[in-house]
Design an enzyme around this catalytic site. Structure first.
Site, PDB file in Angstrom:
ATOM      1  N   GLY A  15      62.079   8.142  25.695  1.00  0.00           N
ATOM      2  CA  GLY A  15      61.057   7.775  26.480  1.00  0.00           C
ATOM      3  C   GLY A  15      61.645   7.115  27.828  1.00  0.00           C
ATOM      4  O   GLY A  15      61.138   6.183  28.195  1.00  0.00           O
ATOM      5  N   ASN A 108      54.402  18.509  33.469  1.00  0.00           N
ATOM      6  CA  ASN A 108      55.491  18.403  32.328  1.00  0.00           C
ATOM      7  C   ASN A 108      56.851  18.523  33.271  1.00  0.00           C
ATOM      8  O   ASN A 108      56.708  18.949  34.681  1.00  0.00           O
ATOM      9  CB  ASN A 108      55.599  19.721  31.698  1.00  0.00           C
ATOM     10  CG  ASN A 108      56.779  19.788  30.747  1.00  0.00           C
ATOM     11  OD1 ASN A 108      57.154  18.648  30.084  1.00  0.00           O
ATOM     12  ND2 ASN A 108      57.540  20.619  30.732  1.00  0.00           N
ATOM     13  N   HIS A 110      60.615  19.549  33.173  1.00  0.00           N
ATOM     14  CA  HIS A 110      61.561  20.415  32.474  1.00  0.00           C
ATOM     15  C   HIS A 110      63.243  20.298  33.099  1.00  0.00           C
ATOM     16  O   HIS A 110      63.297  20.630  34.358  1.00  0.00           O
ATOM     17  CB  HIS A 110      61.136  22.011  32.417  1.00  0.00           C
ATOM     18  CG  HIS A 110      62.258  22.742  31.678  1.00  0.00           C
ATOM     19  ND1 HIS A 110      62.223  22.582  30.107  1.00  0.00           N
ATOM     20  CD2 HIS A 110      63.296  23.922  31.939  1.00  0.00           C
ATOM     21  CE1 HIS A 110      63.298  23.390  29.773  1.00  0.00           C
ATOM     22  NE2 HIS A 110      63.708  24.154  30.798  1.00  0.00           N
TER      23      HIS A 110
END
Ligand code: GAR
Length: 221
Positions: A15, A108, A110
C-alpha cells in the site's frame, strides 16, 4: 479548497502507492476523497494504512468467486455505493473487468514501460527481475486506463529510468517506484481536472475541461 473527487482504491499488498496519494491529499496537493479501499488479500498492509486514515475497507479474495465477471460485480457494487467516480488500482494483483459505467474511469500503474514487460505473471518484483535478465538499459513506469486486457488500455503518462550496471531487483524497483510516486498523482490530477482527452488508444492532456468527444465505433466493438 477545490471540491474533493470521490475515489476508490484497490490494492493487494504493502500500500505504498495508497500512502503516497493520502500524503499528497493531507498536504493539500491532491483533491481526492478516498471513500473505500478494497483489498484482494486479508493480510495486505495497505488495509492498515486505510484504517489509520479512517477509510472504510473491504476484503474480497479472488478465490471466493467463480469468474472474473462475478469478481468484477463484487468489486463495483460497493464502489458505486461509496459514490466513487474513479477507481485507482494501487498494486492490485487480480484481473477485473470494466463495467460500462467505469469505462475510462479505472487507472492503473505498472512498473515498466508498457507494452514491454507486462501481461500475466508480470507484476511487482517479477517485472524488475525480467527487466534485469533481458539486459535492457532503460525501463520505467506507466499509468494507463484499464480495459479488458491485462496491463493494456490507453496510456496516460510514462516515465523512463536507467537500468544501472550494479542494479538488483530491489534497487531498480526503488528507482521505478520513485517515478510512480511522481506520475501517478499527476495522472489522477489530470483526470479529476477533466484534462485528459481520449481518442482511440491515445490520451492527450488538454488545458481545460475536455469536451466528451464521440468515439468512432470500430466494427466488432
Ligand atoms: C507498485 O510498484 C506497482 O507498480 C506494482 O505493484 C507495486 C505495488 O506497491 N503494480 C503492478 O505490478 C501491477 N501490474 P504497493 O503495494 O506498495 O503500493
Amino acid at each position: 479548497m477545490a471540491e474533493e473527487f470521490p475515489v476508490a482504491v484497490l490494492l493487494s499488498g504493502d500500500g505504498t502507492t495508497l500512502q503516497n496519494l493520502l500524503d499528497l491529499h493531507d498536504g493539500g496537493e491532491l483533491d481526492i476523497d478516498v471513500r473505500l479501499v478494497i483489498s484482494s488479500r486479508r493480510d495486505a498492509y495497505g488495509l492498515q494504512r486505510a484504517h489509520n486514515h479512517g477509510i472504510a475497507t473491504l476484503v474480497l479474495p479472488r478465490g471466493r468467486f467463480d469468474s472474473v465477471a462475478d469478481y468484477t460485480r463484487a468489486v463495483f457494487d460497493p464502489v458505486r455505493d461509496a459514490g466513487a467516480r474513479l477507481v485507482i488500482l494501487a498494486g492490485f494483483m487480480v484481473q477485473i473487468g470494466v463495467p460500462k459505467d467505469f469505462r475510462h474511469r479505472i487507472l492503473n500503474v505498472h512498473p515498466a514501460l508498457i507494452p514491454a514487460f507486462c501481461g500475466k505473471g508480470m507484476y511487482g518484483h517479477f517485472v524488475h527481475e525480467a527487466v534485469l535478465e533481458s539486459g535492457v538499459k532503460i525501463t520505467g513506469c506507466t499509468v494507463h486506463f484499464v480495459d479488458d486486457e491485462y496491463d493494456h488500455g490507453p496510456i496516460v503518462l510514462q516515465s523512463a529510468v536507467p537500468v544501472l550496471d550494479d542494479d538488483t531487483p530491489d534497487t531498480l524497483a526503488e528507482r521505478v517506484q520513485a517515478e510512480e510516486r511522481r506520475i501517478y498523482p499527476e495522472a489522477v490530477r489530470l483526470f479529476i481536472e477533466d484534462r485528459l482527452k481520449i481518442t482511440g488508444n491515445r490520451v492527450r492532456g488538454v488545458d481545460g475541461p475536455s469536451a466528451e468527444t464521440p468515439q468512432p465505433q470500430s466494427k466488432g466493438e
